[in-house]
Enzyme design. Structure first.
Site, PDB file in Angstrom:
ATOM      1  CE  LYS A  77      64.418 144.867 -37.626  1.00 58.09           C
ATOM      2  NZ  LYS A  77      64.997 143.824 -38.499  1.00 58.09           N
ATOM      3  CG  ASN A  78      67.502 142.957 -35.745  1.00 58.71           C
ATOM      4  OD1 ASN A  78      66.500 142.816 -36.448  1.00 58.71           O
ATOM      5  ND2 ASN A  78      68.496 143.757 -36.083  1.00 58.71           N
TER       6      ASN A  78
ATOM      7  CB  CYS B  58      68.383 143.156 -48.588  1.00 60.38           C
ATOM      8  SG  CYS B  58      70.009 142.999 -47.953  1.00 60.38           S
TER       9      CYS B  58
ATOM     10  NE  ARG C 282      71.157 140.590 -45.099  1.00 57.00           N
ATOM     11  CZ  ARG C 282      70.242 141.153 -44.290  1.00 57.00           C
ATOM     12  NH1 ARG C 282      69.304 141.911 -44.806  1.00 57.00           N
ATOM     13  NH2 ARG C 282      70.253 140.917 -43.001  1.00 57.00           N
TER      14      ARG C 282
ATOM     15  CG  ASP D  76      71.491 147.039 -38.431  1.00 57.71           C
ATOM     16  OD1 ASP D  76      71.006 146.096 -37.779  1.00 57.71           O
ATOM     17  OD2 ASP D  76      71.952 146.903 -39.577  1.00 57.71           O
TER      18      ASP D  76
ATOM     19  NE  ARG E 274      61.739 144.559 -42.953  1.00 54.75           N
ATOM     20  CZ  ARG E 274      63.060 144.445 -43.123  1.00 54.75           C
ATOM     21  NH1 ARG E 274      63.674 145.162 -44.038  1.00 54.75           N
ATOM     22  NH2 ARG E 274      63.765 143.604 -42.390  1.00 54.75           N
TER      23      ARG E 274
END
Ligand code: EPZ
Length: 430
Positions: free
Chosen positions: A22-23, A116, A121, A307, A399
Protein backbone atom coordinates in the site's frame (compact mmCIF):
# COMPACT_ATOMS: atom_id res chain seq x y z
CA UNK A 1 -20.36 1.04 10.60
CA UNK A 2 -19.20 -2.42 9.52
CA UNK A 3 -17.45 -4.86 11.80
CA UNK A 4 -15.53 -8.14 11.78
CA UNK A 5 -16.74 -11.03 13.93
CA UNK A 6 -14.01 -13.50 14.86
CA UNK A 7 -14.38 -16.76 16.79
CA UNK A 8 -10.90 -17.37 18.14
CA UNK A 9 -8.93 -20.37 19.33
CA UNK A 10 -8.25 -21.97 15.93
CA UNK A 11 -4.71 -22.80 14.77
CA UNK A 12 -4.16 -21.08 11.39
CA UNK A 13 -2.65 -23.47 8.86
CA UNK A 14 -1.87 -23.29 5.15
CA UNK A 15 -0.67 -20.87 2.50
CA UNK A 16 -1.51 -17.19 2.10
CA UNK A 17 -0.35 -14.71 -0.55
CA UNK A 18 0.53 -11.08 0.18
CA UNK A 19 -0.77 -8.20 -1.95
CA UNK A 20 1.19 -5.26 -3.30
CA UNK A 21 2.56 -2.69 -0.86
CA UNK A 22 0.00 0.00 0.00
CA UNK A 23 2.67 2.51 0.99
CA UNK A 24 4.71 1.90 -2.18
CA UNK A 25 1.55 2.14 -4.29
CA UNK A 26 0.56 5.52 -2.84
CA UNK A 27 3.96 7.00 -3.70
CA UNK A 28 4.03 5.37 -7.14
CA UNK A 29 0.51 6.53 -8.06
CA UNK A 30 1.52 10.12 -7.28
CA UNK A 31 4.85 9.69 -9.10
CA UNK A 32 3.06 8.41 -12.20
CA UNK A 33 1.53 11.85 -12.83
CA UNK A 34 4.93 13.46 -13.54
CA UNK A 35 5.46 11.19 -16.58
CA UNK A 36 5.07 12.58 -20.10
CA UNK A 37 3.26 9.47 -21.30
CA UNK A 38 1.02 6.68 -20.06
CA UNK A 39 2.25 3.73 -18.02
CA UNK A 40 0.99 0.44 -16.58
CA UNK A 41 1.31 -0.41 -12.89
CA UNK A 42 0.79 -4.01 -11.73
CA UNK A 43 0.16 -5.42 -8.24
CA UNK A 44 -1.80 -2.34 -7.11
CA UNK A 45 -3.60 -3.46 -3.93
CA UNK A 46 -7.35 -2.76 -4.08
CA UNK A 47 -7.63 -1.09 -0.69
CA UNK A 48 -9.49 2.13 0.11
CA UNK A 49 -6.32 4.23 0.36
CA UNK A 50 -5.16 3.35 -3.15
CA UNK A 51 -8.71 3.66 -4.54
CA UNK A 52 -8.88 7.14 -2.99
CA UNK A 53 -5.58 8.14 -4.61
CA UNK A 54 -6.81 6.88 -8.00
CA UNK A 55 -10.01 8.94 -7.56
CA UNK A 56 -7.99 12.03 -6.65
CA UNK A 57 -5.63 11.86 -9.65
CA UNK A 58 -8.58 11.08 -11.96
CA UNK A 59 -10.35 14.14 -10.58
CA UNK A 60 -7.48 16.42 -11.67
CA UNK A 61 -7.47 15.03 -15.20
CA UNK A 62 -5.54 11.73 -15.36
CA UNK A 63 -7.17 8.86 -17.25
CA UNK A 64 -7.09 5.79 -15.02
CA UNK A 65 -8.25 2.27 -15.94
CA UNK A 66 -8.08 -0.31 -13.16
CA UNK A 67 -8.64 -3.99 -13.98
CA UNK A 68 -8.06 -6.23 -10.98
CA UNK A 69 -4.66 -5.18 -9.65
CA UNK A 70 -3.47 -3.67 -12.96
CA UNK A 71 -3.75 0.09 -13.44
CA UNK A 72 -3.25 1.91 -16.73
CA UNK A 73 -2.71 5.60 -16.12
CA UNK A 74 -2.35 8.46 -18.62
CA UNK A 75 -1.44 11.71 -16.85
CA UNK A 76 -1.29 13.89 -19.96
CA UNK A 77 -4.72 15.38 -19.27
CA UNK A 78 -3.66 16.86 -15.91
CA UNK A 79 -3.88 20.65 -16.16
CA UNK A 80 -5.17 21.70 -12.75
CA UNK A 81 -2.73 22.03 -9.84
CA UNK A 82 -5.60 22.53 -7.36
CA UNK A 83 -6.83 19.34 -5.72
CA UNK A 84 -10.43 19.78 -4.57
CA UNK A 85 -11.55 16.15 -4.26
CA UNK A 86 -12.86 15.49 -0.74
CA UNK A 87 -11.11 12.11 -0.98
CA UNK A 88 -7.86 14.04 -0.48
CA UNK A 89 -8.96 14.64 3.11
CA UNK A 90 -9.35 10.89 3.66
CA UNK A 91 -5.73 9.96 3.07
CA UNK A 92 -2.60 11.69 4.36
CA UNK A 93 -0.62 10.37 1.41
CA UNK A 94 -2.42 12.93 -0.77
CA UNK A 95 0.48 15.14 0.28
CA UNK A 96 2.59 13.31 -2.31
CA UNK A 97 0.68 15.41 -4.84
CA UNK A 98 2.50 18.47 -3.49
CA UNK A 99 5.73 17.20 -5.03
CA UNK A 100 4.14 15.57 -8.06
CA UNK A 101 2.07 18.58 -9.19
CA UNK A 102 5.00 20.89 -8.45
CA UNK A 103 7.11 18.78 -10.81
CA UNK A 104 4.43 18.62 -13.50
CA UNK A 105 2.81 22.08 -13.34
CA UNK A 106 5.26 24.14 -11.22
CA UNK A 107 2.44 24.58 -8.75
CA UNK A 108 0.35 22.52 -6.30
CA UNK A 109 -2.57 23.32 -4.05
CA UNK A 110 -4.00 20.68 -1.68
CA UNK A 111 -5.82 20.36 1.65
CA UNK A 112 -3.48 20.42 4.62
CA UNK A 113 -3.16 16.76 5.59
CA UNK A 114 -5.07 15.84 8.75
CA UNK A 115 -3.55 14.40 11.89
CA UNK A 116 -4.20 10.93 13.12
CA UNK A 117 -4.57 9.25 16.43
CA UNK A 118 -0.96 8.43 17.08
CA UNK A 119 0.43 11.90 17.46
CA UNK A 120 1.21 14.98 15.44
CA UNK A 121 2.21 14.42 11.85
CA UNK A 122 3.88 17.62 10.60
CA UNK A 123 5.13 18.11 7.06
CA UNK A 124 7.75 20.76 7.82
CA UNK A 125 10.54 18.61 6.34
CA UNK A 126 8.63 18.27 3.07
CA UNK A 127 8.19 22.08 2.87
CA UNK A 128 11.81 22.81 3.81
CA UNK A 129 12.92 20.62 0.92
CA UNK A 130 10.53 22.18 -1.60
CA UNK A 131 11.69 25.68 -0.57
CA UNK A 132 15.32 24.62 -1.00
CA UNK A 133 14.39 23.61 -4.55
CA UNK A 134 12.98 27.07 -5.26
CA UNK A 135 9.31 26.75 -4.35
CA UNK A 136 7.38 29.30 -2.31
CA UNK A 137 4.83 28.02 0.19
CA UNK A 138 1.56 29.58 1.33
CA UNK A 139 -0.74 28.05 3.96
CA UNK A 140 -4.25 29.49 4.33
CA UNK A 141 -7.86 28.36 4.79
CA UNK A 142 -6.74 24.81 5.59
CA UNK A 143 -4.89 24.47 2.32
CA UNK A 144 -1.27 24.52 1.29
CA UNK A 145 -0.10 26.02 -2.00
CA UNK A 146 3.36 25.73 -3.55
CA UNK A 147 4.60 27.72 -6.55
CA UNK A 148 7.94 27.62 -8.32
CA UNK A 149 8.94 29.63 -11.39
CA UNK A 150 11.63 27.01 -11.95
CA UNK A 151 12.40 24.17 -9.57
CA UNK A 152 16.12 23.45 -9.36
CA UNK A 153 18.39 20.88 -7.74
CA UNK A 154 19.36 21.40 -4.11
CA UNK A 155 21.25 19.77 -1.25
CA UNK A 156 18.69 18.82 1.38
CA UNK A 157 19.44 17.43 4.85
CA UNK A 158 16.40 15.93 6.58
CA UNK A 159 16.52 16.76 10.30
CA UNK A 160 14.52 13.57 10.98
CA UNK A 161 14.32 10.38 8.95
CA UNK A 162 11.01 10.78 7.13
CA UNK A 163 9.49 8.32 4.64
CA UNK A 164 7.02 10.86 3.30
CA UNK A 165 9.49 13.70 2.93
CA UNK A 166 12.00 11.41 1.20
CA UNK A 167 9.42 10.20 -1.33
CA UNK A 168 7.86 13.63 -1.88
CA UNK A 169 11.20 15.32 -2.53
CA UNK A 170 12.41 12.51 -4.78
CA UNK A 171 9.30 12.95 -6.95
CA UNK A 172 9.66 16.76 -7.06
CA UNK A 173 13.37 16.53 -7.96
CA UNK A 174 13.02 13.96 -10.76
CA UNK A 175 12.51 16.65 -13.43
CA UNK A 176 14.13 19.62 -11.65
CA UNK A 177 17.19 20.82 -13.60
CA UNK A 178 20.44 20.03 -11.78
CA UNK A 179 21.30 17.55 -9.04
CA UNK A 180 19.33 17.13 -5.83
CA UNK A 181 20.91 15.28 -2.92
CA UNK A 182 18.71 14.13 -0.04
CA UNK A 183 20.79 13.36 3.03
CA UNK A 184 19.54 11.47 6.09
CA UNK A 185 16.98 9.94 3.72
CA UNK A 186 14.64 7.18 4.87
CA UNK A 187 15.59 3.70 3.59
CA UNK A 188 12.26 1.78 3.66
CA UNK A 189 11.61 -0.80 0.92
CA UNK A 190 8.80 1.33 -0.49
CA UNK A 191 11.20 4.23 -1.03
CA UNK A 192 13.38 1.98 -3.18
CA UNK A 193 10.24 0.89 -5.04
CA UNK A 194 9.20 4.48 -5.85
CA UNK A 195 12.75 5.25 -7.03
CA UNK A 196 12.81 2.12 -9.21
CA UNK A 197 9.43 3.09 -10.70
CA UNK A 198 10.66 6.62 -11.50
CA UNK A 199 13.86 5.26 -13.07
CA UNK A 200 11.82 2.81 -15.16
CA UNK A 201 9.83 5.78 -16.49
CA UNK A 202 13.00 7.75 -17.35
CA UNK A 203 14.28 9.41 -14.17
CA UNK A 204 17.88 9.30 -12.95
CA UNK A 205 17.87 8.44 -9.25
CA UNK A 206 20.72 6.73 -7.42
CA UNK A 207 21.18 5.66 -3.82
CA UNK A 208 17.57 4.91 -2.83
CA UNK A 209 17.70 2.50 0.12
CA UNK A 210 20.70 4.31 1.57
CA UNK A 211 20.69 7.51 3.63
CA UNK A 212 21.91 9.57 0.66
CA UNK A 213 19.83 9.76 -2.53
CA UNK A 214 21.08 11.60 -5.64
CA UNK A 215 18.57 12.74 -8.24
CA UNK A 216 19.74 14.22 -11.55
CA UNK A 217 16.76 16.05 -13.02
CA UNK A 218 15.72 15.00 -16.53
CA UNK A 219 13.79 17.11 -19.04
CA UNK A 220 11.44 14.32 -20.03
CA UNK A 221 10.10 11.06 -18.58
CA UNK A 222 8.48 9.22 -21.52
CA UNK A 223 6.83 6.56 -19.38
CA UNK A 224 5.19 3.98 -21.74
CA UNK A 225 6.60 1.20 -19.59
CA UNK A 226 5.17 -1.28 -17.08
CA UNK A 227 6.09 -1.62 -13.44
CA UNK A 228 5.07 -4.08 -10.71
CA UNK A 229 4.79 -2.95 -7.09
CA UNK A 230 6.72 -4.86 -4.39
CA UNK A 231 4.85 -7.04 -1.86
CA UNK A 232 3.53 -5.37 1.29
CA UNK A 233 6.08 -5.82 4.09
CA UNK A 234 3.54 -4.96 6.79
CA UNK A 235 0.80 -7.27 5.52
CA UNK A 236 3.36 -10.08 5.30
CA UNK A 237 4.47 -9.42 8.87
CA UNK A 238 0.88 -9.38 10.07
CA UNK A 239 0.32 -12.90 8.69
CA UNK A 240 3.63 -14.15 10.13
CA UNK A 241 2.52 -12.94 13.57
CA UNK A 242 -0.93 -14.49 13.03
CA UNK A 243 0.75 -17.90 12.64
CA UNK A 244 2.64 -17.42 15.90
CA UNK A 245 -0.20 -16.10 18.08
CA UNK A 246 -2.58 -18.91 16.98
CA UNK A 247 0.19 -21.54 17.34
CA UNK A 248 -0.49 -22.43 13.73
CA UNK A 249 1.72 -23.23 10.76
CA UNK A 250 1.45 -20.72 7.93
CA UNK A 251 3.48 -20.18 4.76
CA UNK A 252 3.32 -16.53 3.64
CA UNK A 253 3.95 -16.26 -0.11
CA UNK A 254 4.91 -13.35 -2.41
CA UNK A 255 7.18 -11.54 0.02
CA UNK A 256 10.81 -10.42 0.00
CA UNK A 257 12.56 -12.23 2.91
CA UNK A 258 15.14 -9.47 3.33
CA UNK A 259 12.35 -6.94 4.05
CA UNK A 260 11.07 -9.25 6.80
CA UNK A 261 14.42 -9.65 8.62
CA UNK A 262 13.57 -7.26 11.51
CA UNK A 263 10.53 -9.44 12.35
CA UNK A 264 11.98 -12.84 11.43
CA UNK A 265 14.88 -12.25 13.83
CA UNK A 266 12.54 -11.41 16.73
CA UNK A 267 10.23 -14.37 16.06
CA UNK A 268 13.24 -16.72 16.15
CA UNK A 269 14.49 -15.05 19.33
CA UNK A 270 11.09 -15.78 20.92
CA UNK A 271 11.20 -19.46 19.95
CA UNK A 272 9.25 -19.62 16.68
CA UNK A 273 10.57 -21.57 13.71
CA UNK A 274 11.01 -19.26 10.69
CA UNK A 275 11.88 -21.03 7.41
CA UNK A 276 12.77 -18.75 4.47
CA UNK A 277 12.47 -19.49 0.76
CA UNK A 278 13.03 -17.30 -2.30
CA UNK A 279 9.69 -15.50 -2.00
CA UNK A 280 8.02 -17.09 1.03
CA UNK A 281 8.43 -17.53 4.77
CA UNK A 282 6.93 -20.35 6.85
CA UNK A 283 6.25 -19.67 10.55
CA UNK A 284 5.24 -22.18 13.21
CA UNK A 285 5.74 -22.89 16.91
CA UNK A 286 7.07 -26.40 17.68
CA UNK A 287 4.79 -28.61 19.79
CA UNK A 288 5.24 -27.92 23.50
CA UNK A 289 7.43 -24.82 23.05
CA UNK A 290 6.32 -21.55 24.68
CA UNK A 291 7.09 -18.14 23.23
CA UNK A 292 9.62 -16.32 25.40
CA UNK A 293 9.45 -12.65 26.31
CA UNK A 294 11.72 -10.11 24.63
CA UNK A 295 12.09 -6.38 23.97
CA UNK A 296 11.23 -4.49 20.76
CA UNK A 297 12.30 -1.00 19.69
CA UNK A 298 10.66 0.56 16.63
CA UNK A 299 13.05 2.43 14.33
CA UNK A 300 13.20 3.55 10.70
CA UNK A 301 14.17 0.71 8.34
CA UNK A 302 16.16 -1.51 8.69
CA UNK A 303 14.97 -1.31 12.31
CA UNK A 304 11.74 -2.90 13.50
CA UNK A 305 8.89 -1.13 11.65
CA UNK A 306 6.49 1.03 13.66
CA UNK A 307 3.66 -0.26 11.45
CA UNK A 308 4.11 -3.73 13.00
CA UNK A 309 4.26 -2.36 16.55
CA UNK A 310 0.62 -3.00 17.55
CA UNK A 311 0.70 -6.48 16.03
CA UNK A 312 3.94 -7.29 17.89
CA UNK A 313 2.40 -6.22 21.21
CA UNK A 314 -0.31 -8.86 20.68
CA UNK A 315 2.49 -11.38 20.06
CA UNK A 316 4.14 -10.34 23.34
CA UNK A 317 0.83 -10.92 25.17
CA UNK A 318 1.36 -14.60 24.35
CA UNK A 319 5.00 -14.70 25.49
CA UNK A 320 6.05 -15.97 28.90
CA UNK A 321 7.39 -13.24 31.18
CA UNK A 322 7.83 -9.46 31.02
CA UNK A 323 8.40 -7.84 27.61
CA UNK A 324 8.88 -4.24 26.53
CA UNK A 325 7.83 -2.36 23.40
CA UNK A 326 9.47 1.04 22.82
CA UNK A 327 7.89 3.25 20.13
CA UNK A 328 10.54 5.61 18.74
CA UNK A 329 8.81 6.94 15.62
CA UNK A 330 5.39 8.25 16.74
CA UNK A 331 4.66 10.17 19.93
CA UNK A 332 1.67 8.15 21.06
CA UNK A 333 0.87 4.94 19.27
CA UNK A 334 -0.50 2.83 22.15
CA UNK A 335 -4.18 3.88 22.22
CA UNK A 336 -5.21 0.38 21.09
CA UNK A 337 -3.83 -1.04 24.40
CA UNK A 338 -7.14 -0.05 26.06
CA UNK A 339 -8.93 -2.48 23.74
CA UNK A 340 -6.41 -5.25 24.42
CA UNK A 341 -6.99 -4.75 28.15
CA UNK A 342 -10.73 -5.34 27.57
CA UNK A 343 -9.65 -8.74 26.24
CA UNK A 344 -7.58 -9.53 29.32
CA UNK A 345 -4.13 -8.33 28.28
CA UNK A 346 -1.78 -7.28 31.09
CA UNK A 347 -0.08 -4.14 29.72
CA UNK A 348 1.18 -0.94 31.33
CA UNK A 349 1.85 2.10 29.13
CA UNK A 350 4.28 4.87 30.08
CA UNK A 351 4.47 7.43 27.23
CA UNK A 352 6.50 5.81 24.46
CA UNK A 353 7.06 2.47 26.17
CA UNK A 354 4.74 -0.30 27.22
CA UNK A 355 5.40 -3.31 29.45
CA UNK A 356 3.59 -6.53 28.64
CA UNK A 357 3.24 -9.42 31.10
CA UNK A 358 2.37 -12.75 29.57
CA UNK A 359 1.13 -15.19 28.76
CA UNK A 360 -2.41 -13.76 28.92
CA UNK A 361 -5.42 -15.87 28.02
CA UNK A 362 -7.27 -13.34 25.89
CA UNK A 363 -11.07 -13.48 25.80
CA UNK A 364 -13.42 -12.11 23.15
CA UNK A 365 -14.82 -8.58 23.48
CA UNK A 366 -16.25 -5.64 21.50
CA UNK A 367 -13.23 -3.58 20.41
CA UNK A 368 -12.47 -0.75 17.98
CA UNK A 369 -10.12 -0.44 15.02
CA UNK A 370 -8.68 2.89 16.12
CA UNK A 371 -6.38 3.11 13.12
CA UNK A 372 -5.16 0.83 10.36
CA UNK A 373 -2.49 -1.11 12.28
CA UNK A 374 -4.38 -1.01 15.59
CA UNK A 375 -7.19 -2.74 13.71
CA UNK A 376 -4.77 -5.41 12.53
CA UNK A 377 -3.73 -5.93 16.14
CA UNK A 378 -7.38 -6.42 17.14
CA UNK A 379 -7.74 -9.10 14.43
CA UNK A 380 -4.68 -10.93 15.79
CA UNK A 381 -6.03 -10.63 19.34
CA UNK A 382 -9.42 -11.98 18.23
CA UNK A 383 -7.86 -14.89 16.37
CA UNK A 384 -5.89 -15.86 19.49
CA UNK A 385 -8.66 -15.23 22.05
CA UNK A 386 -11.34 -17.54 23.41
CA UNK A 387 -14.94 -16.97 22.27
CA UNK A 388 -16.05 -14.21 19.90
CA UNK A 389 -14.49 -10.81 19.29
CA UNK A 390 -16.22 -8.05 17.37
CA UNK A 391 -14.10 -5.29 15.84
CA UNK A 392 -16.00 -2.18 14.74
CA UNK A 393 -14.88 0.76 12.57
CA UNK A 394 -13.18 -1.71 10.26
CA UNK A 395 -13.18 0.89 7.46
CA UNK A 396 -9.83 1.89 8.94
CA UNK A 397 -8.56 -1.69 8.52
CA UNK A 398 -9.79 -1.91 4.97
CA UNK A 399 -7.60 1.08 4.10
CA UNK A 400 -4.59 -1.22 3.97
CA UNK A 401 -5.51 -4.94 3.92
CA UNK A 402 -6.85 -6.38 0.65
CA UNK A 403 -9.33 -9.30 0.92
CA UNK A 404 -8.41 -9.84 4.57
CA UNK A 405 -11.46 -11.98 5.42
CA UNK A 406 -10.93 -14.26 2.40
CA UNK A 407 -7.21 -14.63 3.12
CA UNK A 408 -7.70 -15.46 6.81
CA UNK A 409 -10.59 -17.83 6.07
CA UNK A 410 -8.38 -19.69 3.57
CA UNK A 411 -5.97 -20.58 6.39
CA UNK A 412 -8.69 -21.69 8.79
CA UNK A 413 -9.86 -18.57 10.62
CA UNK A 414 -13.49 -18.21 11.68
CA UNK A 415 -14.04 -14.58 10.62
CA UNK A 416 -16.91 -12.82 8.88
CA UNK A 417 -17.79 -9.25 7.97
CA UNK A 418 -21.01 -7.66 9.18
CA UNK A 419 -22.28 -4.47 7.54
CA UNK A 420 -23.70 -3.29 10.85
CA UNK A 421 -21.94 -3.49 14.20
CA UNK A 422 -23.54 -4.49 17.50
CA UNK A 423 -23.00 -0.92 18.65
CA UNK A 424 -25.26 0.34 15.89
CA UNK A 425 -27.87 -2.36 16.51
CA UNK A 426 -28.03 -1.40 20.20
CA UNK A 427 -28.17 2.29 19.31
CA UNK A 428 -31.04 1.69 16.87
CA UNK A 429 -32.95 -0.28 19.53
CA UNK A 430 -32.83 2.66 22.00
C1 EPZ B 1 4.80 6.74 6.52
O1 EPZ B 1 4.17 7.86 7.15
C2 EPZ B 1 3.76 5.64 6.49
N1 EPZ B 1 2.61 6.08 5.68
C3 EPZ B 1 3.31 5.30 7.90
O2 EPZ B 1 2.47 4.16 7.79
C4 EPZ B 1 4.53 4.91 8.74
O3 EPZ B 1 4.11 4.74 10.08
C5 EPZ B 1 5.61 5.99 8.66
O4 EPZ B 1 5.93 6.29 7.29
C6 EPZ B 1 6.90 5.56 9.36
O5 EPZ B 1 7.39 4.41 8.74
C7 EPZ B 1 2.70 6.01 4.33
O6 EPZ B 1 3.71 5.59 3.77
C8 EPZ B 1 1.48 6.43 3.57
P1 EPZ B 1 7.37 9.85 8.39
P2 EPZ B 1 4.89 9.31 7.08
O7 EPZ B 1 7.39 11.09 7.59
O8 EPZ B 1 5.62 9.43 5.82
C9 EPZ B 1 8.22 13.12 11.74
C10 EPZ B 1 0.50 2.94 7.85
O9 EPZ B 1 0.01 2.34 8.82
N2 EPZ B 1 8.11 14.10 10.65
O10 EPZ B 1 8.39 8.78 8.13
O11 EPZ B 1 3.88 10.33 7.43
C11 EPZ B 1 6.89 12.44 12.07
O12 EPZ B 1 6.12 13.22 12.96
C12 EPZ B 1 1.07 4.32 8.06
O13 EPZ B 1 0.61 2.46 6.69
C13 EPZ B 1 8.38 15.43 10.92
O14 EPZ B 1 8.69 15.81 12.05
O15 EPZ B 1 5.92 9.16 8.29
C14 EPZ B 1 7.33 11.12 12.67
O16 EPZ B 1 7.66 11.34 14.03
C15 EPZ B 1 0.79 4.84 9.46
N3 EPZ B 1 8.27 16.34 9.91
C16 EPZ B 1 8.62 10.80 11.90
O17 EPZ B 1 9.07 12.05 11.33
C17 EPZ B 1 7.93 15.97 8.63
O18 EPZ B 1 7.88 16.84 7.74
C18 EPZ B 1 8.44 9.78 10.79
O19 EPZ B 1 7.40 10.26 9.95
C19 EPZ B 1 7.67 14.60 8.38
C20 EPZ B 1 7.77 13.68 9.39
Amino acid sequence: MASYLIRGGRHLRGDVTVSGSKNAALGILAAAIICDGPCTIDNVPQVSDTMAMIDIISDIGAICKLEGNRLEIDPRGIQDARVVSERARDIRASYYLLGALLARLSSSDIFLPGGCNFGVRPIDLHLKGFEAMGASCNISHGRIRLDAKQLHGANIFLDKVSVGATINLMIAAAKAPGRTVIENAAREPHIVDVANFLNTMGARIRGAGTDMIRIDGVSSMPGRRSYSIIPDQIEAGTFMIAAAVTRGDVCVHNLIPKHMEPLSAKLKEMGAVVEEGGDFIRVYIPEGRHLSSTNFITMPYPGFPTDLQPQAVVLLCHAEGLSRMQENVWTSRFQYVEDLKLMGANIDVAERTCLITGPAQLTGSLVQARDLRAGAAMVLAGLSAQDETEIYDIFRLERGYENLVEKLTSIGANIRRSDISTLEVERNLK
